[in-house]
Structures are given as structure tokens and as C-alpha cells.
Design a protein around this motif. Structure first.
Motif, mmCIF file in Angstrom:
data_model
loop_
_atom_site.group_PDB
_atom_site.id
_atom_site.type_symbol
_atom_site.label_atom_id
_atom_site.label_comp_id
_atom_site.label_asym_id
_atom_site.label_seq_id
_atom_site.Cartn_x
_atom_site.Cartn_y
_atom_site.Cartn_z
ATOM 1 N N ILE A 116 4.626 21.380 -2.802
ATOM 2 C CA ILE A 116 5.929 21.032 -3.376
ATOM 3 C C ILE A 116 5.918 19.563 -3.795
ATOM 4 O O ILE A 116 5.607 18.681 -2.993
ATOM 5 C CB ILE A 116 7.065 21.277 -2.358
ATOM 6 N N ASN A 117 6.244 19.341 -5.063
ATOM 7 C CA ASN A 117 6.320 17.967 -5.573
ATOM 8 C C ASN A 117 7.767 17.472 -5.391
ATOM 9 O O ASN A 117 8.673 17.866 -6.117
ATOM 10 C CB ASN A 117 5.936 17.944 -7.055
ATOM 11 N N VAL A 118 7.956 16.656 -4.382
ATOM 12 C CA VAL A 118 9.285 16.138 -4.061
ATOM 13 C C VAL A 118 9.481 14.825 -4.811
ATOM 14 O O VAL A 118 8.620 13.943 -4.748
ATOM 15 C CB VAL A 118 9.388 15.915 -2.534
ATOM 16 N N PHE A 119 10.612 14.701 -5.508
ATOM 17 C CA PHE A 119 10.817 13.473 -6.275
ATOM 18 C C PHE A 119 12.280 13.061 -6.269
ATOM 19 O O PHE A 119 13.168 13.866 -5.987
ATOM 20 C CB PHE A 119 10.295 13.633 -7.715
ATOM 21 N N SER A 120 12.504 11.798 -6.595
ATOM 22 C CA SER A 120 13.868 11.270 -6.513
ATOM 23 C C SER A 120 14.559 11.343 -7.864
ATOM 24 O O SER A 120 13.931 11.511 -8.909
ATOM 25 C CB SER A 120 13.834 9.812 -6.064
ATOM 26 N N MET A 121 15.854 11.175 -7.804
ATOM 27 C CA MET A 121 16.664 11.192 -9.015
ATOM 28 C C MET A 121 16.494 9.901 -9.807
ATOM 29 O O MET A 121 16.683 9.877 -11.024
ATOM 30 C CB MET A 121 18.130 11.317 -8.565
ATOM 31 N N ASP A 122 16.124 8.824 -9.094
ATOM 32 C CA ASP A 122 16.260 7.490 -9.690
ATOM 33 C C ASP A 122 15.292 7.136 -10.800
ATOM 34 O O ASP A 122 15.627 6.421 -11.724
ATOM 35 C CB ASP A 122 16.053 6.420 -8.601
ATOM 36 N N ASN A 123 14.061 7.612 -10.659
ATOM 37 C CA ASN A 123 13.004 7.115 -11.537
ATOM 38 C C ASN A 123 12.912 7.951 -12.818
ATOM 39 O O ASN A 123 12.327 9.028 -12.835
ATOM 40 C CB ASN A 123 11.681 7.165 -10.764
ATOM 41 N N VAL A 124 13.456 7.413 -13.909
ATOM 42 C CA VAL A 124 13.564 8.225 -15.126
ATOM 43 C C VAL A 124 12.267 8.283 -15.940
ATOM 44 O O VAL A 124 12.211 8.969 -16.954
ATOM 45 C CB VAL A 124 14.723 7.744 -16.039
ATOM 46 N N LEU A 125 11.238 7.556 -15.501
ATOM 47 C CA LEU A 125 9.967 7.615 -16.243
ATOM 48 C C LEU A 125 8.910 8.467 -15.542
ATOM 49 O O LEU A 125 7.835 8.684 -16.084
ATOM 50 C CB LEU A 125 9.393 6.209 -16.419
ATOM 51 N N GLN A 126 9.201 8.887 -14.316
ATOM 52 C CA GLN A 126 8.135 9.528 -13.544
ATOM 53 C C GLN A 126 7.678 10.850 -14.157
ATOM 54 O O GLN A 126 8.446 11.568 -14.790
ATOM 55 C CB GLN A 126 8.602 9.791 -12.119
ATOM 56 N N LYS A 164 -6.312 -10.147 -3.681
ATOM 57 C CA LYS A 164 -5.182 -9.264 -4.027
ATOM 58 C C LYS A 164 -4.324 -9.028 -2.784
ATOM 59 O O LYS A 164 -4.826 -9.142 -1.659
ATOM 60 C CB LYS A 164 -5.718 -7.905 -4.499
ATOM 61 N N LEU A 165 -3.059 -8.659 -3.000
ATOM 62 C CA LEU A 165 -2.209 -8.367 -1.841
ATOM 63 C C LEU A 165 -2.838 -7.249 -1.025
ATOM 64 O O LEU A 165 -3.284 -6.229 -1.588
ATOM 65 C CB LEU A 165 -0.817 -7.919 -2.299
ATOM 66 N N LYS A 166 -2.883 -7.474 0.267
ATOM 67 C CA LYS A 166 -3.527 -6.495 1.142
ATOM 68 C C LYS A 166 -2.734 -5.172 1.151
ATOM 69 O O LYS A 166 -3.308 -4.090 1.087
ATOM 70 C CB LYS A 166 -3.547 -7.091 2.559
ATOM 71 N N TYR A 167 -1.428 -5.310 1.227
ATOM 72 C CA TYR A 167 -0.565 -4.116 1.256
ATOM 73 C C TYR A 167 0.128 -4.010 -0.099
ATOM 74 O O TYR A 167 1.331 -4.203 -0.204
ATOM 75 C CB TYR A 167 0.435 -4.230 2.404
ATOM 76 N N ARG A 168 -0.686 -3.753 -1.137
ATOM 77 C CA ARG A 168 -0.104 -3.888 -2.473
ATOM 78 C C ARG A 168 0.406 -2.591 -3.072
ATOM 79 O O ARG A 168 0.993 -2.604 -4.146
ATOM 80 C CB ARG A 168 -1.096 -4.535 -3.431
ATOM 81 N N PHE A 169 0.179 -1.469 -2.409
ATOM 82 C CA PHE A 169 0.614 -0.221 -3.033
ATOM 83 C C PHE A 169 1.959 0.251 -2.493
ATOM 84 O O PHE A 169 2.108 0.520 -1.306
ATOM 85 C CB PHE A 169 -0.458 0.851 -2.861
ATOM 86 N N GLY A 170 2.916 0.308 -3.408
ATOM 87 C CA GLY A 170 4.274 0.705 -3.023
ATOM 88 C C GLY A 170 4.564 2.126 -3.478
ATOM 89 O O GLY A 170 4.154 2.539 -4.572
ATOM 90 N N VAL A 171 5.271 2.868 -2.657
ATOM 91 C CA VAL A 171 5.581 4.262 -3.017
ATOM 92 C C VAL A 171 6.767 4.320 -3.981
ATOM 93 O O VAL A 171 7.631 3.451 -3.971
ATOM 94 C CB VAL A 171 5.890 5.120 -1.764
ATOM 95 N N ILE A 172 6.779 5.359 -4.796
ATOM 96 C CA ILE A 172 7.851 5.500 -5.789
ATOM 97 C C ILE A 172 8.643 6.797 -5.583
ATOM 98 O O ILE A 172 9.279 7.302 -6.506
ATOM 99 C CB ILE A 172 7.294 5.402 -7.231
#
Ligand code: UTP
Length: 409
Positions: free
Chosen positions: A230-240, A303-311
């Protein structure tokens, strides 16, 4: 009345303050709400630590790394083929988290029905469905679209989408279910009344999606039709990209129970959760939990060590979701502005936070998945979140990003 004991035990007798003034129907409705409310949530207040989930006991943190854009480009054809194959075989469904209240946007309706357009009508729902239709065109079939609503917006969401003819998505492929609600309390743990016969209830966060799906029975329909992810996604991101074949294929080939789309953070303090390893398990550490120092730490390449942010775009294995559904999720206690009626029955709309809401977060599910493919996407092409009307992560910034991607509205 049998629930007076319960009210006493939890110090909530004030909920019956106006009981004698109510009509018989209102009395029934109030008692029904009290019976339905999950009072055990209130226990969490005793070990509340602001900005931390109830089960957070620290742990050793390390970067998780990601399948990065260059690497993905190299293997794109293979991933895409695998993903398309899974979509065509009916193994993937999309699930839209649409139960939020969108308070920051300050719009009086389901967030998806917000019209972003300046030169034409262009709704948030429309943006999401257009993105899905692109994939359907490529795959030559439609995948199930499941929409989670809440008691606060269910009727209006269904009405809006029907009126708009589901923006071209086939109605028979769409299902709705409601998420559970949780009571809101003041800073002393007393549940607020929103009306004389109405507890203050709000959606219990986006993390309860699977429990609520199972309660609705829709999970069986999915499982029986052969859905495995199941691909769970949010309402907010209109480009995803939703049900993105490349992402699906890469996750399936990785053998992980879950995939998470991530972007490289644009600054150490960007307000996105970082996908890390905590005690060896994939874990999302929210920006407010990480602390400035750790967020700014660099690796040997500068590079930032914790550079990957979830969307908030995840692919979850249905099989693994069933294995964890009865488990206890961490509960987040969040300060919010909560409208309520005072002792005289007068409605108060506070200007500053006046209590707590209880929320489960979808991000916490990632750890229970045990393994997670962190999958990097280009932020300029796939990340245009709408939280506010103006400024960062807003209608205005999303419109600009849409335009950069050829979508003028
Ligand atoms: P947010 O955390 O941005 O919350 O939701 P929100 O309620 O939409 O907005 P604010 O905080 O009040 O301004 C991220 C995603 O999770 C969904 C939202 O609909 C959005 O897609 N969500 C949030 C739910 O489905 N249920 C919830 O209880 C909370």
C-alpha cells in the motif's frame, strides 16, 4: 449510570455538567460519545515529555543512507519494469491520508477541496489524482485508491469528489473509510466539551490508518483482490508521484518491508523528519526531536549526516502491517489551540495553545517494518507541500513549484 465510575476514575465528571439541561436525544448522544471515547489515552499524560513520543527511551542513532538519485538513474529501467508489473498484477493500492484538519491552512473544508488556482480552478485533490492518472496511463490500468477521512470531513469529502466526478478517476476504484477520533484535553488532562452535549474530539493522527482500515473491513477487500503493498501518501504534497513504478520496483527488489521517499534536506533545520537508524532499526526522527547540533553534523564528505528527510510517501507491505496491527504504537501528545465551552456554556476560541491532542503518527510505522528502503527523489520535481497559505510550504510556494514543472494554475 454505569459510566459514572469511569468518569470518576479518570476525573472527568465535568463532562456531565450540562446533562440535566439536555434533551433526551442529546443525553443519549453524550453518553454514547463517553462510551466510545478511549480514556486510556489519558494515562499517557502522566509520563508526558513535550516533543517526545510516549515510548521514546533514546537509543543510538546512525544515518541510514539512501538509494540516491544517480544510482536510481542507472537502474531506472529495471525498477520501472518491476513496478509496472506489480501495478498491472493488482498488487499495489494507493491510500490517501485525508483525515487531517489542515488548521495551518485555515480553510474551512477538506484540505483536498482547496482551490490553488489563479488562472483556472485547480484543487489539491485534482493535483493528486492527475499525478495518479499519469501512472495509470503508463501502466494501462487503474489501481485502487483508498481515501481516509475523519468524522469532521467525511461527508464533505465524498460530496466534493462526487460533484467533481472524481477528477476522472473511476468511481468503482475508489473507497473511503473514516479514521478514529481522540478526545482533546486541557493542560490538566480534563477533556474539553465542544458543546453541551459534545465532547471535543479530533482525528487521532495519521498513524492510526491501518487500524481504522481494518475496522472498516476494507483491508479484506484489498487482500482478497491480491494487493500486497500500500502506497500511503499525504494530501499536502501536490507534486508527489503516487504509485510511482520506479519507487515500487526498487522497494520490491530491495526485499524491504517498506519504502520511503526522501529528499535531501535544504537546511539542517528544515521541518521534515529525518530517516535514520535507531538501535539498528529504520526510524524517523522528527525535526523537533533531533536538536540543532545533531541536525548540523556533517559526514566525512562534508554533507549533512542526517540529510534525508521523509515526505510522507511510503510503500508498506500489507503482510507486515497485519503482523504489527495489534501492537501498541507510540502516542504523541501535542499542544494545540482547542475551541471549547466554558462552565457557563460560552464558546471560547483560544488564540494560543490551551491543551493537548493525542496523535499516532504514520512515521512510527516505519520502525515496526524492520527494514526500509530510503529512496531519494528530486525535491524540485517531487516536493511541494502545502501547510500554510503563504511563506514556506504554502499555497504560494507550491504554485511556483508546480509552474516550474509545467503545471500553470
Ligand atoms: P499534518 O500533520 O500536516 O496535519 O498532516 P493536518 O491536520 O493536515 O494539518 P495541520 O497540522 O492541522 O495544519 C499530514 C497528512 O496526514 C493527514 C493529513 O490529512 C495530511 O495528509 N492526517 C493528519 C490524517 O489523515 N489524519 C490526522 O489525524 C492527521
Amino acid at each position: 449510570m454505569k459510566n459514572t465510575d469511569l468518569l470518576k476514575q479518570y476525573g472527568q465528571e465535568h463532562l456531565l455538567r450540562f446533562y440535566d439541561e439536555l434533551s433526551e436525544d442529546e443525553q443519549k448522544s453524550l453518553i454514547e460519545q463517553i462510551n466510545q471515547a478511549d480514556f486510556t489515552l489519558l494515562d499517557a499524560l502522566q509520563h508526558k515529555d513535550q516533543n517526545k513520543a510516549t515510548d521514546d527511551k533514546g537509543g543510538s542513532l546512525a544515518p541510514l543512507g539512501a538509494l540516491e538519485i544517480d544510482e536510481i538513474k542507472k537502474n531506472r529501467a529495471e525498477y520501472e519494469e518491476k513496478g509496472l508489473e506489480a501495478i498491472r498484477a493488482g498488487k499495489v493500492a494507493a491510500l490517501l491520508l485525508g483525515g487531517g484538519q489542515g488548521t495551518r491552512l485555515g480553510f474551512d473544508g477538506p484540505k483536498g477541496s482547496y482551490n490553488l488556482g489563479v488562472t483556472r480552478d485547480f484543487y489539491i485533490f485534482q493535483a493528486q489524482i492527475n499525478n495518479m492518472l499519469d501512472v495509470c496511463k503508463q501502466a494501462g490500468c487503474y489501481f485502487p485508491l483508498i481515501i481516509m477521512t475523519s468524522d469532521k470531513n467525511d461527508v464533505e469529502t465524498r460530496r466534493f469528489l462526487k460533484e467533481k466526478n472524481y477528477f476522472g478517476y473511476p468511481e468503482e476504484k475508489i473507497r473511503f473509510f473514516r479514521q478514529d477520533m481522540a478526545p482533546s484535553v486541557d493542560f490538566n488532562g480534563k477533556i474539553y466539551l465542544e458543546g453541551k452535549a459534545q465532547l471535543s474530539l479530533s482525528p487521532n493522527g495519521n498513524g492510526g490508518w491501518f487500524k481504522s482500515l481494518v475496522k472498516s473491513g476494507l483491508d479484506k477487500e484489498l487482500a482478497e483482490s491480491g494487493v500486497e503493498f500500500i502506497n500511503v501518501f499525504s494530501m499536502d504534497n501536490v507534486l508527489q508521484r503516487i504509485c510511482d513504478p520506479v519507487f515500487i520496483g526498487a522497494t520490491l527488489l530491495s526485499g524491504c518491508n517498506c519504502g520511503a521517499k526522501v529528499v535531501a534536506k535544504n537546511a539542517p533545520g528544515e521541518k521534515v523528519g529525518a530517516l535514520c537508524l535507531k538501535d539498528g532499526l529504520p526510524t524517523i526522527v522528527e525535526y523537533y526531536e533531533m536538536g540543532d547540533e545533531l541536525a548540523a553534523e556533517k559526514d566525512e564528505n562534508g554533507k549533512l549526516k542526517y540529510r534525508f528527510g521523509v515526505i510522507l510517501n511510503y510503500l508498506f507491505s500489507l503482510k507486515r502491517m497485519y503482523e504489527i496491527v495489534d501492537g501498541k504504537m507510540p502516542l504523541h501528545i501535542v499542544e494545540k489551540k482547542i475551541p471549547y465551552i466554558d462552565e457557563k456554556g460560552v464558546l471560547i476560541k483560544p488564540e494560543t495553545p490551551n491543551g493537548y491532542k493525542f496523535e499516532y503518527l504514520a512515521t512510527d510505522t516505519v520502525r515496526d517494518m524492520l527494514s526500509c528502503l530510503s529512496f531519494e527523489v528530486e525535491r524540485e520535481r517531487e516536493f511541494a507541500p502545502i501547510k500554510n497559505k503563504e511563506g514556506i510550504d504554502s499555497v504560494v510556494s507550491a504554485r511556483e513549484l508546480l509552474a516550474k514543472n509545467g503545471i500553470i494554475c
